[in-house]
Design a protein around this motif. Structure first.
Motif, PDB file in Angstrom:
ATOM      1  N   SER A   6       0.855  -1.187   0.000  1.00 57.19           N
ATOM      2  CA  SER A   6       0.000   0.000   0.000  1.00 57.19           C
ATOM      3  C   SER A   6       0.886   1.228   0.000  1.00 57.19           C
ATOM      4  CB  SER A   6      -0.908   0.030   1.232  1.00 57.19           C
ATOM      5  OG  SER A   6      -1.741  -1.102   1.304  1.00 57.19           O
ATOM      6  N   ILE A   7       0.384   2.332  -0.508  1.00 60.98           N
ATOM      7  CA  ILE A   7       1.167   3.565  -0.530  1.00 60.98           C
ATOM      8  C   ILE A   7       0.933   4.350   0.758  1.00 60.98           C
ATOM      9  CG2 ILE A   7       1.066   3.668  -3.044  1.00 60.98           C
ATOM     10  CD1 ILE A   7      -0.973   5.930  -2.763  1.00 60.98           C
ATOM     11  N   PRO A   8       1.938   5.090   1.234  1.00 58.15           N
ATOM     12  CA  PRO A   8       1.718   5.985   2.373  1.00 58.15           C
ATOM     13  C   PRO A   8       0.801   7.130   1.954  1.00 58.15           C
ATOM     14  CG  PRO A   8       3.907   6.314   1.454  1.00 58.15           C
ATOM     15  CD  PRO A   8       3.315   5.142   0.728  1.00 58.15           C
ATOM     16  N   PHE A   9      -0.055   7.575   2.855  1.00 60.95           N
ATOM     17  CA  PHE A   9      -1.068   8.554   2.425  1.00 60.95           C
ATOM     18  C   PHE A   9      -1.500   9.533   3.504  1.00 60.95           C
ATOM     19  CE2 PHE A   9      -3.253   5.145   4.459  1.00 60.95           C
ATOM     20  CZ  PHE A   9      -4.392   5.672   5.024  1.00 60.95           C
ATOM     21  N   THR A  10      -0.973   9.444   4.721  1.00 58.94           N
ATOM     22  CA  THR A  10      -1.418  10.333   5.791  1.00 58.94           C
ATOM     23  C   THR A  10      -0.357  11.368   6.125  1.00 58.94           C
ATOM     24  OG1 THR A  10      -0.543   9.034   7.640  1.00 58.94           O
ATOM     25  CG2 THR A  10      -2.732   8.425   6.782  1.00 58.94           C
ATOM     26  N   GLU A  11      -0.787  12.399   6.828  1.00 61.65           N
ATOM     27  CA  GLU A  11       0.142  13.438   7.274  1.00 61.65           C
ATOM     28  C   GLU A  11       1.237  12.846   8.147  1.00 61.65           C
ATOM     29  OE1 GLU A  11       1.500  15.740  10.693  1.00 61.65           O
ATOM     30  OE2 GLU A  11      -0.358  14.568  10.792  1.00 61.65           O
ATOM     31  N   TYR A  12       0.883  11.926   9.037  1.00 63.30           N
ATOM     32  CA  TYR A  12       1.862  11.291   9.919  1.00 63.30           C
ATOM     33  C   TYR A  12       2.879  10.493   9.102  1.00 63.30           C
ATOM     34  CZ  TYR A  12       3.384   8.786  14.199  1.00 63.30           C
ATOM     35  OH  TYR A  12       4.100   8.267  15.251  1.00 63.30           O
ATOM     36  N   GLN A  13       2.407   9.751   8.113  1.00 65.16           N
ATOM     37  CA  GLN A  13       3.316   8.967   7.278  1.00 65.16           C
ATOM     38  C   GLN A  13       4.219   9.867   6.436  1.00 65.16           C
ATOM     39  OE1 GLN A  13       0.533   6.386   5.236  1.00 65.16           O
ATOM     40  NE2 GLN A  13      -0.251   5.643   7.193  1.00 65.16           N
ATOM     41  N   LEU A  14       3.675  10.978   5.968  1.00 65.88           N
ATOM     42  CA  LEU A  14       4.510  11.936   5.243  1.00 65.88           C
ATOM     43  C   LEU A  14       5.575  12.521   6.169  1.00 65.88           C
ATOM     44  CD1 LEU A  14       5.304  13.687   2.850  1.00 65.88           C
ATOM     45  CD2 LEU A  14       3.432  15.244   3.439  1.00 65.88           C
ATOM     46  N   GLN A  15       5.172  12.856   7.400  1.00 64.97           N
ATOM     47  CA  GLN A  15       6.147  13.365   8.369  1.00 64.97           C
ATOM     48  C   GLN A  15       7.301  12.382   8.532  1.00 64.97           C
ATOM     49  OE1 GLN A  15       6.313  16.195  10.220  1.00 64.97           O
ATOM     50  NE2 GLN A  15       4.269  16.910  10.781  1.00 64.97           N
ATOM     51  N   LEU A  16       6.990  11.098   8.681  1.00 61.18           N
ATOM     52  CA  LEU A  16       8.032  10.090   8.886  1.00 61.18           C
ATOM     53  C   LEU A  16       8.930   9.977   7.658  1.00 61.18           C
ATOM     54  CD1 LEU A  16       5.914   7.348  10.680  1.00 61.18           C
ATOM     55  CD2 LEU A  16       7.608   8.851  11.738  1.00 61.18           C
ATOM     56  N   PHE A  17       8.330   9.988   6.474  1.00 65.31           N
ATOM     57  CA  PHE A  17       9.107   9.896   5.242  1.00 65.31           C
ATOM     58  C   PHE A  17      10.077  11.079   5.135  1.00 65.31           C
ATOM     59  CE2 PHE A  17       9.983  10.375   0.723  1.00 65.31           C
ATOM     60  CZ  PHE A  17      10.108   9.069   0.270  1.00 65.31           C
ATOM     61  N   VAL A  18       9.574  12.264   5.437  1.00 69.29           N
ATOM     62  CA  VAL A  18      10.404  13.468   5.365  1.00 69.29           C
ATOM     63  C   VAL A  18      11.544  13.390   6.383  1.00 69.29           C
ATOM     64  CG1 VAL A  18      10.403  15.964   5.786  1.00 69.29           C
ATOM     65  CG2 VAL A  18       8.590  14.926   4.415  1.00 69.29           C
ATOM     66  N   ARG A  19      11.227  12.918   7.590  1.00 71.60           N
ATOM     67  CA  ARG A  19      12.245  12.820   8.642  1.00 71.60           C
ATOM     68  C   ARG A  19      13.304  11.772   8.306  1.00 71.60           C
ATOM     69  NH1 ARG A  19      10.681  14.602  13.941  1.00 71.60           N
ATOM     70  NH2 ARG A  19      11.308  12.623  14.896  1.00 71.60           N
ATOM     71  N   GLN A  20      12.921  10.727   7.561  1.00 67.81           N
ATOM     72  CA  GLN A  20      13.911   9.758   7.117  1.00 67.81           C
ATOM     73  C   GLN A  20      14.994  10.417   6.268  1.00 67.81           C
ATOM     74  OE1 GLN A  20      11.810   6.677   5.023  1.00 67.81           O
ATOM     75  NE2 GLN A  20      10.989   5.727   6.881  1.00 67.81           N
ATOM     76  N   HIS A  21      14.649  11.505   5.618  1.00 71.87           N
ATOM     77  CA  HIS A  21      15.593  12.229   4.770  1.00 71.87           C
ATOM     78  C   HIS A  21      16.301  13.357   5.517  1.00 71.87           C
ATOM     79  CE1 HIS A  21      13.167  10.150   1.751  1.00 71.87           C
ATOM     80  NE2 HIS A  21      14.134  10.378   0.890  1.00 71.87           N
ATOM     81  N   GLY A  22      16.118  13.402   6.830  1.00 72.52           N
ATOM     82  CA  GLY A  22      16.792  14.421   7.623  1.00 72.52           C
ATOM     83  C   GLY A  22      16.160  15.785   7.561  1.00 72.52           C
ATOM     84  N   GLU A  23      14.921  15.869   7.106  1.00 69.79           N
ATOM     85  CA  GLU A  23      14.212  17.149   7.030  1.00 69.79           C
ATOM     86  C   GLU A  23      12.977  17.114   7.925  1.00 69.79           C
ATOM     87  OE1 GLU A  23      13.429  18.562   3.106  1.00 69.79           O
ATOM     88  OE2 GLU A  23      15.442  18.120   2.355  1.00 69.79           O
ATOM     89  N   GLU A  24      12.306  18.247   8.031  1.00 70.67           N
ATOM     90  CA  GLU A  24      11.044  18.353   8.752  1.00 70.67           C
ATOM     91  C   GLU A  24       9.981  18.879   7.803  1.00 70.67           C
ATOM     92  OE1 GLU A  24      10.379  17.224  11.656  1.00 70.67           O
ATOM     93  OE2 GLU A  24      12.398  16.879  12.451  1.00 70.67           O
ATOM     94  N   LEU A  25       8.742  18.492   8.044  1.00 65.37           N
ATOM     95  CA  LEU A  25       7.646  18.952   7.190  1.00 65.37           C
ATOM     96  C   LEU A  25       7.332  20.416   7.441  1.00 65.37           C
ATOM     97  CD1 LEU A  25       5.532  18.284   5.075  1.00 65.37           C
ATOM     98  CD2 LEU A  25       4.067  17.355   6.897  1.00 65.37           C
ATOM     99  N   PHE A  26       7.317  20.822   8.725  1.00 66.72           N
ATOM    100  CA  PHE A  26       7.012  22.202   9.099  1.00 66.72           C
ATOM    101  C   PHE A  26       8.059  22.738  10.061  1.00 66.72           C
ATOM    102  CE2 PHE A  26       2.692  20.339   8.386  1.00 66.72           C
ATOM    103  CZ  PHE A  26       2.319  21.117   7.313  1.00 66.72           C
ATOM    104  N   ASP A  27       8.178  24.057  10.106  1.00 66.24           N
ATOM    105  CA  ASP A  27       8.946  24.725  11.147  1.00 66.24           C
ATOM    106  C   ASP A  27       8.190  25.987  11.552  1.00 66.24           C
ATOM    107  OD1 ASP A  27       9.449  26.636   9.165  1.00 66.24           O
ATOM    108  OD2 ASP A  27      11.525  26.016   8.855  1.00 66.24           O
ATOM    109  N   SER A  28       8.828  26.868  12.287  1.00 64.20           N
ATOM    110  CA  SER A  28       8.133  28.050  12.800  1.00 64.20           C
ATOM    111  C   SER A  28       7.704  29.015  11.699  1.00 64.20           C
ATOM    112  CB  SER A  28       9.041  28.792  13.792  1.00 64.20           C
ATOM    113  OG  SER A  28      10.250  29.189  13.157  1.00 64.20           O
ATOM    114  N   GLU A  29       8.287  28.883  10.511  1.00 63.49           N
ATOM    115  CA  GLU A  29       7.946  29.775   9.402  1.00 63.49           C
ATOM    116  C   GLU A  29       6.877  29.189   8.485  1.00 63.49           C
ATOM    117  OE1 GLU A  29       9.233  32.833   9.258  1.00 63.49           O
ATOM    118  OE2 GLU A  29      10.240  32.317  11.136  1.00 63.49           O
ATOM    119  N   GLY A  30       6.580  27.898   8.657  1.00 61.09           N
ATOM    120  CA  GLY A  30       5.594  27.254   7.787  1.00 61.09           C
ATOM    121  C   GLY A  30       6.126  25.959   7.221  1.00 61.09           C
TER     122      GLY A  30
END
Length: 436
Positions: free
Chosen positions: A202-226
């Motif tokens: 199955s494909i990832p499809f939720t905000e939480y799953q996107l957050q985890l995918f982004v964090r796997q790459h050493g980034e964050e989805l949001f910060d204090s600027e947006g």
């Protein structure tokens, strides 16, 4: 119960944007302080939550217990389904008629906090000392504790062991550390061995799953600027989903579009037409009950050569107190009772997820089902991969779930490229955040 359980971050479980709140202040931030002690006079509190019949029954039982302890306080329950709940709450808050105690979600915490609609729980004496600091702090907005986590969740890959036995394709030996490419290869093998219409992945499809995918790459989805994620990483997220479909590991776009919004008991995982499905670990009980199959929990695939400590525990939901409440001290007593009372914990059990309060989790551990205890064990196993919790979804981005699925669908149907989807999604989210 083993000695590590106290350290466990306990587990928990597209809505309407708060348009009716936009531009309207809902609280007087300079108001004089209210009472600091419980009243001896009759007090009526309104308490609102969303959920099914089982949640309503258990919540009412705890309310009854609370009213026995505080006979001068009457609690009036207000509950509805998810979508109806947020529409009603937005209307009542804008009309200065908000419930005193509010079941809150991470998607909406910043929206309500930014408009002054919620009270500072620390000032009201809500006791969150039984929570891990990283969990408790996900109730913060603008450095103020506007929400107390009820439960937390961790995402896992739910895998249908019975289906795999039937098709003769076992879980890979390296599934505790598999990559997305390895997951795709395995999923395609399951699809090839399965009856038509049944898929391995199955494909990832939720905000939480996107957050985890982004964090796997050493980034964050949001910060204090947006929006903080780079277009390149978000493009890779969409490309990864497209690759799973094109490899035959996951269902084609038409099937995904038809099933993405179905009730739990009608989803492919529940009806046995998919072997694996990323979702909240505590939902193993619900999916197992709906499918009648034996399910197991595996880690999400990781990015090759990516960051190891990408995981975090996300509050499943919160308790908040309205800044409009005429009885904030009594409301705080009610929240404290739900969070910290041992008898209340035993009544509530794991219906809202396993408690965020470690003492409450201890109190109910022996009454948990084997599957729920397996979730606790799974969470313990993932703790070495926990990093710092991310910023909550900012004000203006409450509809991120709807946005993710819309762009995901456009990519899968070939209506846009992963690169354009990433660029356009970032622009849309940032514009909404800036306008909030």
């Amino acid at each position: 119960m083993n000695s590590h359980l106290k350290r466990v971050v306990a587990i928990g479980g597209a809505a309407l944007l708060l348009a009716s709140l936009a531009g309207c202040g809902t609280a007087n931030r300079n108001a004089a302080p209210g009472p600091t002690e419980l009243s001896d006079e009759p007090v009526t509190l309104r308490m609102a939550w969303w959920g099914g019949d089982g949640r309503h029954e258990r919540t009412q039982q705890v309310i009854d217990l609370f009213e026995e302890k505080y006979p001068n306080i009457t609690v009036e329950p207000e509950f509805s389904d998810w979508a109806g709940y947020w529409e009603k709450l937005a209307t009542s808050t804008a009309g200065k008629n908000s419930p005193d105690v509010i079941q809150m979600d991470q998607l909406y915490l910043a929206s309500y906090g930014a408009r002054g609609a919620l009270a500072d729980l620390n000032e009201l004496g809500v006791d969150t000392s039984g929570m891990e600091p990283s969990v408790r702090d996900m109730g913060l907005y603008d450095d103020t504790l506007y929400a107390a986590p009820i439960s937390t969740s961790i995402t896992a890959m739910l895998v249908n062991s019975d289906l795999l036995d039937q098709v003769g394709v076992p879980v890979p030996d390296n599934a505790d550390s598999w990559t997305w490419d390895e997951y795709s290869d395995w999923g395609a093998a399951v699809t090839a061995a399965s009856p038509p219409g049944t898929y391995g992945a199955s494909i990832p499809f939720t905000e939480y799953q996107l957050q985890l995918f982004v964090r796997q790459h050493g980034e964050e989805l949001f910060d204090s600027e947006g929006v903080a994620v780079s277009p390149q990483v978000l493009e890779e997220f969409f490309q990864n989903s497209l690759d799973l479909v094109e490899a035959g590991a996951a269902a084609p776009a038409s099937v995904w579009a038809e099933t993405a919004g179905l009730p739990l008991d009608q989803t492919p995982m529940a009806v046995g037409t998919v072997a694996s499905f990323p979702n909240t670990a505590t939902l193993i009980s619900a999916y197992s009950g709906a499918s009648g199959a034996n399910l197991e929990l595996l880690p999400l695939p990781a990015t090759e050569d990516g960051v190891e400590d990408f995981e975090y525990a996300k509050p499943g939901m919160y308790w908040s107190i309205s800044s409009q409440s005429e009885h904030p001290i009594e409301a705080a007593a009610l929240v404290n009772f739900f969070l910290n009372d041992e008898e209340a914990a035993k009544i509530l059990g794991a219906e809202r997820g396993l408690p965020a309060n470690a003492d409450a989790l201890d109190a109910i551990y022996d009454q948990l089902t084997p599957q729920e205890q397996a979730v606790v064990a799974y969470t313990e196993s993932r703790q070495p991969f926990f990093g710092d919790a991310p910023d909550i979804v900012p004000n203006g981005a409450s509809n991120i779930q709807e946005i993710i699925q819309r762009y995901q669908q456009e990519v899968l149907f070939g209506q846009t490229t992963p690169a354009d989807a990433a660029k356009n999604m970032i622009a849309e989210l940032q514009q909404s955040i800036d306008a909030a």
